[in-house]
Write an enzyme that holds these catalytic residues in place. Structure first.
Site, PDB file in Angstrom:
ATOM      1  N   SER A  62      31.051  42.380  21.215  1.00  0.00           N
ATOM      2  CA  SER A  62      31.705  41.085  21.006  1.00  0.00           C
ATOM      3  C   SER A  62      33.180  41.204  20.611  1.00  0.00           C
ATOM      4  CB  SER A  62      30.939  40.244  19.979  1.00  0.00           C
ATOM      5  OG  SER A  62      30.863  40.893  18.730  1.00  0.00           O
ATOM      6  N   GLN A  83      34.038  36.168  46.255  1.00  0.00           N
ATOM      7  CA  GLN A  83      33.338  37.093  45.359  1.00  0.00           C
ATOM      8  C   GLN A  83      33.931  37.054  43.951  1.00  0.00           C
ATOM      9  OE1 GLN A  83      32.582  41.099  47.424  1.00  0.00           O
ATOM     10  NE2 GLN A  83      34.249  40.214  48.616  1.00  0.00           N
ATOM     11  N   ARG A  86      32.916  34.463  41.339  1.00  0.00           N
ATOM     12  CA  ARG A  86      31.543  34.540  40.826  1.00  0.00           C
ATOM     13  C   ARG A  86      31.507  35.163  39.426  1.00  0.00           C
ATOM     14  NH1 ARG A  86      29.484  36.446  46.576  1.00  0.00           N
ATOM     15  NH2 ARG A  86      29.092  34.423  47.524  1.00  0.00           N
ATOM     16  N   ARG A 150      42.584  22.760  56.890  1.00  0.00           N
ATOM     17  CA  ARG A 150      42.182  24.082  56.377  1.00  0.00           C
ATOM     18  C   ARG A 150      40.773  24.471  56.808  1.00  0.00           C
ATOM     19  NH1 ARG A 150      40.574  23.188  49.954  1.00  0.00           N
ATOM     20  NH2 ARG A 150      39.542  21.184  50.250  1.00  0.00           N
ATOM     21  N   ARG A 177      32.516  46.504  40.522  1.00  0.00           N
ATOM     22  CA  ARG A 177      33.439  46.487  41.651  1.00  0.00           C
ATOM     23  C   ARG A 177      34.185  47.801  41.867  1.00  0.00           C
ATOM     24  NH1 ARG A 177      31.286  42.004  44.076  1.00  0.00           N
ATOM     25  NH2 ARG A 177      31.168  40.291  42.590  1.00  0.00           N
TER      26      ARG A 177
END
Length: 278
Positions: A62, A83, A86, A150, A177
């Protein structure tokens, strides 16, 4: 357009912030007293670093939420952005709008993946984008709002971000990632974010690893086939290997401790003679 990641700002003194947060939990001193001791150097930088590094090993996370980094990110695709957003906890986004930004002359920046170039199809892809841009321009000229024109734009269209992210969330982003299974563009962005943090606070930058890193899980928890195919897979054990060790232990198949092992244990428990100072 090349991907660009720039660290705009960050917590003024991340190590001090982390030390203060952890010490507030583990000290009878008030935060004001801790801050005063840092200010008059009764608590040194080296002491703060050592304490923070030990706390980081415990899983007490924390306090990491109190350290933040602010990034500018440019030249990424809409495929990436779907991505990126998210990640919702501990991060805030501002993204270039396709409602309020109209591409002049129908020219929109885009990304062509290297795999498309290697397949010899980049030219066809770019010609298709030129056709889309020309139709986009005609739509806008005909009075179609940019927010509707668009709809024609591809996932390859580039976009830009300004984000603020706390350290705990950034660690989670890199867990996922920086893994070699992540999409290449996201891996690139995560690697550039890590490089920016390394410039200003290497102690924290070294924590930003894929989840198999020695400062994170330390093993791979992806599918076994993915671990076998990973270019760095053999550097880290797969979770199934760890499970097999545990199962061997549970079934009593592990090699028993020997007499000499117990002698080592017992000798280590004996009080050591006082050593002269120096």
């Amino acid at each position: 357009m090349a991907i660009g990641v720039t660290l705009l700002s960050h917590s003024p003194d991340p190590i001090r912030s982390l030390y203060m947060a952890y010490r507030t939990c583990y000290s009878s001193l008030t935060p004001q007293q801790v801050a005063a001791r840092i200010a008059d150097e009764r608590i040194s930088r080296e002491t703060m670093l050592a304490f923070v590094e030990e706390r980081l090993k415990t899983g007490h996370t924390s306090p990491l939420e109190q350290v933040w980094f602010e990034f500018a990110i440019s030249g990424v695709s809409r495929a990436f952005s779907h991505q990126f957003v998210r990640h919702r906890v501990g991060i805030s986004f501002e993204q270039q709008s396709q409602r309020y930004v109209t591409y002049k002359g129908g020219r929109f920046p885009y990304t062509v993946p290297e795999t498309v170039e290697k397949a010899g199809l980049a030219g066809e892809m770019e010609r298709l984008f030129e056709e889309a841009g020309a139709l986009y321009e005609r739509m806008v000229a005909a009075g179609v709002p940019a927010e509707d024109a668009r709809f024609l734009l591809p996932n390859a269209t580039n976009t830009n971000f300004k984000v603020t992210v706390n350290l705990q969330s950034l660690l989670h982003i890199c867990d996922l990632r920086l893994c070699t299974r992540a999409q290449w563009e996201f891996r690139k962005v995560a690697a550039l974010m890590r490089a920016e943090v390394m410039k200003v606070e290497p102690v924290l930058g070294r924590m930003l690893q894929p989840k198999c890193g020695e400062r994170r899980l330390g093993y791979c928890d992806e599918e076994y086939e993915a671990w076998e195919a990973c270019p760095i897979g053999r550097v880290r054990p797969h979770k199934e290997v760890l499970f097999k060790v545990y199962e061997s232990y549970r079934r009593g198949e592990l090699q028993p401790l020997r007499d000499e092992d117990f002698r080592t244990i017992e000798s280590a428990a004996e009080p050591q003679p006082d050593r002269p100072p120096g």
